[in-house]
Design a protein around this motif. Structure first.
Motif, PDB file in Angstrom:
ATOM      1  N   GLU A   1       0.537   4.011   1.546  1.00 30.58           N
ATOM      2  CA  GLU A   1       0.773   4.553   2.893  1.00 30.58           C
ATOM      3  C   GLU A   1       1.961   3.861   3.565  1.00 30.58           C
ATOM      4  O   GLU A   1       2.824   4.507   4.163  1.00 30.58           O
ATOM      5  CB  GLU A   1      -0.489   4.364   3.751  1.00 30.58           C
ATOM      6  CG  GLU A   1      -0.334   4.839   5.178  1.00 30.58           C
ATOM      7  CD  GLU A   1      -1.522   4.455   6.041  1.00 30.58           C
ATOM      8  OE1 GLU A   1      -1.405   4.561   7.271  1.00 30.58           O
ATOM      9  OE2 GLU A   1      -2.562   4.027   5.482  1.00 30.58           O
TER      10      GLU A   1
ATOM     11  N   ARG B   1       0.839  -1.202   0.000  1.00 31.31           N
ATOM     12  CA  ARG B   1       0.000   0.000   0.000  1.00 31.31           C
ATOM     13  C   ARG B   1       0.875   1.254   0.000  1.00 31.31           C
ATOM     14  O   ARG B   1       1.959   1.277   0.586  1.00 31.31           O
ATOM     15  CB  ARG B   1      -0.919   0.012   1.211  1.00 31.31           C
ATOM     16  CG  ARG B   1      -2.024  -1.041   1.150  1.00 31.31           C
ATOM     17  CD  ARG B   1      -3.068  -0.821   2.233  1.00 31.31           C
ATOM     18  NE  ARG B   1      -2.522  -0.958   3.573  1.00 31.31           N
ATOM     19  CZ  ARG B   1      -2.547   0.007   4.501  1.00 31.31           C
ATOM     20  NH1 ARG B   1      -3.039   1.193   4.202  1.00 31.31           N
ATOM     21  NH2 ARG B   1      -2.061  -0.205   5.713  1.00 31.31           N
TER      22      ARG B   1
ATOM     23  N   GLU C   1       2.524  -5.080   8.286  1.00 35.00           N
ATOM     24  CA  GLU C   1       2.235  -3.641   8.247  1.00 35.00           C
ATOM     25  C   GLU C   1       2.142  -3.064   9.658  1.00 35.00           C
ATOM     26  O   GLU C   1       2.634  -1.966   9.932  1.00 35.00           O
ATOM     27  CB  GLU C   1       0.947  -3.381   7.467  1.00 35.00           C
ATOM     28  CG  GLU C   1       1.092  -3.588   5.966  1.00 35.00           C
ATOM     29  CD  GLU C   1      -0.185  -3.269   5.208  1.00 35.00           C
ATOM     30  OE1 GLU C   1      -1.248  -3.153   5.864  1.00 35.00           O
ATOM     31  OE2 GLU C   1      -0.127  -3.143   3.972  1.00 35.00           O
TER      32      GLU C   1
END
Length: 376
Positions: free
Chosen positions: A4, A2, A98
């Motif tokens: 982010e 991702r 993550e």
């Protein structure tokens, strides 16, 4: 991965790259190898003091290199897990990796601060000296506000503070004071506070309620520990005794127990009136003098402005590091980093930590002095 998380990884890698540069990575590795080799030689203990200094340096360098390596390894491992989870379509692996990367962000920030506080004297206690600038009662009141701010900062952040010397103003505030702040990394943190501090407010001493600008200087220098040998020649000292002054009460003596020492070759002046005993005050003042002399040597080594020049700096425009505006609006702004707070009341109540951390981070990123324009 991702966007982010990718951005987070890039930011952390950039921070670690800056830490490597600050540490001078290749030279640090070579120095650690040298220290490891020396530590294995039994003959180093023929000089215990030198051996202990070497072992402290080795332990400190090994710790800092290890922290950076651990962060790099964690980032690499979790990045690989995300790629593996994406390839196998296992979202649970991706989610856990993550989360682990997000948890690393504050650890990177902590490592930045630890790396920045790795100077020769950063772990030491500190002497913090405040001097009122020109302007009489206004600046003297401002100096007392700064004294209160640092005493409250020490209390809030686990340091111990003791006022060693204080000279009251004629009408209000103080002309000067010296505080000893004790605790791990006291000097390393507070050294960023050295400079001129500027206050803008509607003066409580002006019957016309006009806005006034006041200046006071803050100067921080390290307490010299027993492992650092600073030779002071007795014939270079001019020692004066005087009666202690202050707010009154039991700490104000009725005898000449306060001590002022002038180091004639450098012009450095230190004073102490914290104890009733002239002998104890002299011992503390001598310790302060050694600290000042040591700081001068540190400044030379680091190719910064030496202590003698700092002492001669005008307390006024062009030299301030931070402005505190109470009227017509509410703002505290550090002129070196651009860091601001819209709650000057909180800052003056001791919430200075964010400004200190911003200054430390600014330093590791190669920031210069006073790069941000002043505020009106």
């Amino acid at each position: 991965m991702r966007a982010e998380i990718s951005s987070l990884v890039d930011d952390m890698k950039q921070s670690i790259g800056l830490l490597r540069r600050h540490l001078d990575w290749d030279n640090a590795l070579r120095r650690l190898a040298e220290l490891n080799a020396k530590s294995e030689d039994p003959s180093i203990w023929n000089d215990p003091q030198k051996a202990q200094k070497l072992m402290r340096e080795r332990q400190d360098l090994d710790k800092r290199i290890g922290m950076i390596r651990d962060l790099e390894q964690s980032i690499a491992d979790n990045t690989e897990l995300i790629e593996l989870g994406d390839m196998e379509g296992d979202q649970s692996i991706v989610t856990e990796a993550e989360k682990a990367l997000q948890a690393l962000k504050p650890k990177v920030a902590e490592t930045e601060i630890e790396t920045l506080l790795s100077g020769e004297a950063d772990a030491n206690d500190a002497f913090l000296q405040i001097n009122a600038g020109a302007g009489g009662t206004e600046s003297q009141d401002w100096a007392s506000m700064l004294m209160r701010m640092y005493l409250r900062y020490a209390n809030k952040y686990g340091f111990k503070a003791e006022v060693l010397d204080e000279h009251a103003g004629e009408e209000a505030g103080i002309k000067s004071c010296t505080i000893q702040i004790k605790g791990h990394n006291a000097y390393g943190k507070l050294k960023t506070e050295s400079g001129v501090h500027r206050l803008v407010r509607i003066s409580p001493y002006d019957s016309n309620a006009r806005r006034h600008t006041s200046f006071s200087s803050v100067w921080v220098y390290p307490v010299v520990d027993d492992n650092i040998d600073i030779v002071v020649v007795e014939s270079d000292l001019k020692v004066d005794t005087y009666r202690a002054s202050g707010a009154g009460g039991q700490h104000v003596n009725t005898t000449d127990s306060a001590v002022r020492i002038t180091h004639v070759p450098t012009g450095i002046i230190v004073a102490c009136q914290a104890e009733r005993s002239q002998h104890k005050n002299r011992a503390t003042a001598l310790k302060m003098l050694k600290a000042r002399l040591y700081e001068m040597e540190l400044q030379k080594q680091q190719e910064k402005i030496d202590a003698a020049n700092a002492k001669k700096t005008d307390i006024g425009w062009g030299h301030q590091i931070r402005s505190y505006v109470l009227q017509p609006y509410q703002l505290v702004k550090d002129l070196r980093t651009g860091h601001t707070s819209t709650s000057p009341g909180d800052v003056l109540d001791g919430e200075v930590e964010d400004f200190i951390q911003a200054s430390l981070a600014h330093k590791v990123k190669g920031g210069g002095d006073q790069v941000i324009e002043d505020i009106e």
